[in-house]
Write a protein that holds these residues in place. Structure first.
Motif, PDB file in Angstrom:
ATOM      1  N   SER B  18       0.835  -1.291  -0.037  1.00  0.00           N
ATOM      2  CA  SER B  18       0.043   0.029   0.033  1.00  0.00           C
ATOM      3  C   SER B  18       0.742   1.377   0.057  1.00  0.00           C
ATOM      4  O   SER B  18       2.079   1.219   0.493  1.00  0.00           O
ATOM      5  CB  SER B  18      -0.957   0.074   1.304  1.00  0.00           C
ATOM      6  N   GLU B  54     -16.492  10.719   6.313  1.00  0.00           N
ATOM      7  CA  GLU B  54     -16.103   9.846   4.920  1.00  0.00           C
ATOM      8  C   GLU B  54     -15.980  10.457   3.773  1.00  0.00           C
ATOM      9  O   GLU B  54     -17.037  11.274   3.373  1.00  0.00           O
ATOM     10  CB  GLU B  54     -17.038   8.646   5.077  1.00  0.00           C
ATOM     11  N   ASP B  64     -12.523   0.599   0.731  1.00  0.00           N
ATOM     12  CA  ASP B  64     -11.486  -0.412   0.943  1.00  0.00           C
ATOM     13  C   ASP B  64     -10.270  -0.361   0.093  1.00  0.00           C
ATOM     14  O   ASP B  64      -9.070  -0.686   0.714  1.00  0.00           O
ATOM     15  CB  ASP B  64     -11.966  -1.816   0.959  1.00  0.00           C
ATOM     16  N   LYS B  65     -10.210  -0.264  -1.149  1.00  0.00           N
ATOM     17  CA  LYS B  65      -9.007   0.081  -1.872  1.00  0.00           C
ATOM     18  C   LYS B  65      -8.678   1.408  -1.905  1.00  0.00           C
ATOM     19  O   LYS B  65      -7.204   1.565  -1.966  1.00  0.00           O
ATOM     20  CB  LYS B  65      -9.873  -0.258  -3.417  1.00  0.00           C
ATOM     21  N   PRO B  67      -8.791   4.215   0.462  1.00  0.00           N
ATOM     22  CA  PRO B  67      -9.179   5.047   1.913  1.00  0.00           C
ATOM     23  C   PRO B  67      -8.885   6.438   1.759  1.00  0.00           C
ATOM     24  O   PRO B  67      -7.490   6.619   1.333  1.00  0.00           O
ATOM     25  CB  PRO B  67      -8.596   4.147   2.954  1.00  0.00           C
ATOM     26  N   SER B  81      -4.373   0.773  -1.774  1.00  0.00           N
ATOM     27  CA  SER B  81      -4.505  -0.401  -0.863  1.00  0.00           C
ATOM     28  C   SER B  81      -4.115  -1.804  -1.668  1.00  0.00           C
ATOM     29  O   SER B  81      -4.597  -1.702  -2.948  1.00  0.00           O
ATOM     30  CB  SER B  81      -5.514  -0.566   0.044  1.00  0.00           C
ATOM     31  N   ASN B  82      -3.369  -2.656  -1.355  1.00  0.00           N
ATOM     32  CA  ASN B  82      -3.263  -3.911  -1.912  1.00  0.00           C
ATOM     33  C   ASN B  82      -2.913  -3.882  -3.674  1.00  0.00           C
ATOM     34  O   ASN B  82      -3.822  -4.168  -4.262  1.00  0.00           O
ATOM     35  CB  ASN B  82      -4.397  -4.611  -1.795  1.00  0.00           C
TER      36      ASN B  82
END
Lengths: 112, 115
Positions: B18, B54, B64-65, B67, B81-82
């Protein structure tokens, strides 16, 4: 669906050779049409905002015009320093709210 | 208009890791946005960064991907992320003030390469 199409994708001009870039758009109620200049490795630089058909704005050798379906960016007597990618974007009264919808841009090369 | 800086300017990362990109504005802005610019493609809005709440994500982008944080009116972060090679792109932060409504100004971008 809001959409922006720019043409041509690339344009090569000689110094002093005037031309125009086109931006065709489809939007559900136009809140604004925007022109940006982007140099390699940099973020877009704001040039103009147009709000209604018939509106025109000028900055140095650049002049932007707007109709109900398209906008033109006219470049008069360009110089090599005008070489860049020119981006067009629209903002509409859609569910997306504040989103700017961008075209893919026109890459302008001006040679001396 | 305000000046936006981004860190890092570029990075090369391994898949599965990440990266967090920082965006700093030199004055308070009402709105902050994160865009992605893939090679040969137009800028695509990822999300609107909301101060103290948010972020609002565009279709095709999920929290989730990507943030996002915005703790105050001058700073925001985007995390990729990932990561996979498909995330290789330029990520741009932009801002907009009430005084310059409809004039959105951009940072220099972060060029990300995922191997």
């Amino acid at each position: 669906e809001d959409q922006v199409t720019q043409s041509p994708e690339a344009l090569r001009l000689q110094e002093g050779e005037s031309s125009s870039l086109n931006c065709s758009y489809t939007v559900s109620g136009l809140r604004g049409l925007f022109w940006y200049r982007q140099d390699p490795g940099k973020g877009p630089e704001f040039l103009f905002t147009l709000y209604s058909a018939g509106e025109e704005k000028e900055k140095e050798r650049l002049k932007a015009t707007l109709t109900k379906k398209e906008s033109f960016l006219h470049i008069t007597a360009p110089k090599p320093e005008d070489s860049a990618t020119y981006l067009c974007a629209v903002r509409g009264y859609s569910q997306a709210g504040t989103a700017l919808i961008f075209g893919k841009g026109t890459t302008l090369s001006v040679s001396s | 208009s305000a000046v936006i800086s981004q860190k890092p300017s570029r990075d090369i990362c391994q898949r599965g890791t990440s990266l967090t990109i920082q965006c700093q504005v030199d004055s308070q802005v009402t709105m902050m946005f994160w865009y992605r610019q893939q090679p040969g493609q137009s800028l695509t809005l990822i999300a609107t960064a909301n101060q103290g709440s948010e972020a609002t994500y565009e279709s095709g982008f999920v929290i989730d991907k990507f943030p996002i944080s915005r703790p105050n009116l001058t700073f925001s972060t985007l995390t990729v992320s990932n990561m996979s090679p498909e995330d290789s792109s330029i990520y741009l932060c932009s801002g907009e003030t009430g005084a310059s409504y409809n004039e959105q100004f951009f940072g220099p971008g972060t060029r990300l390469t995922v191997l």
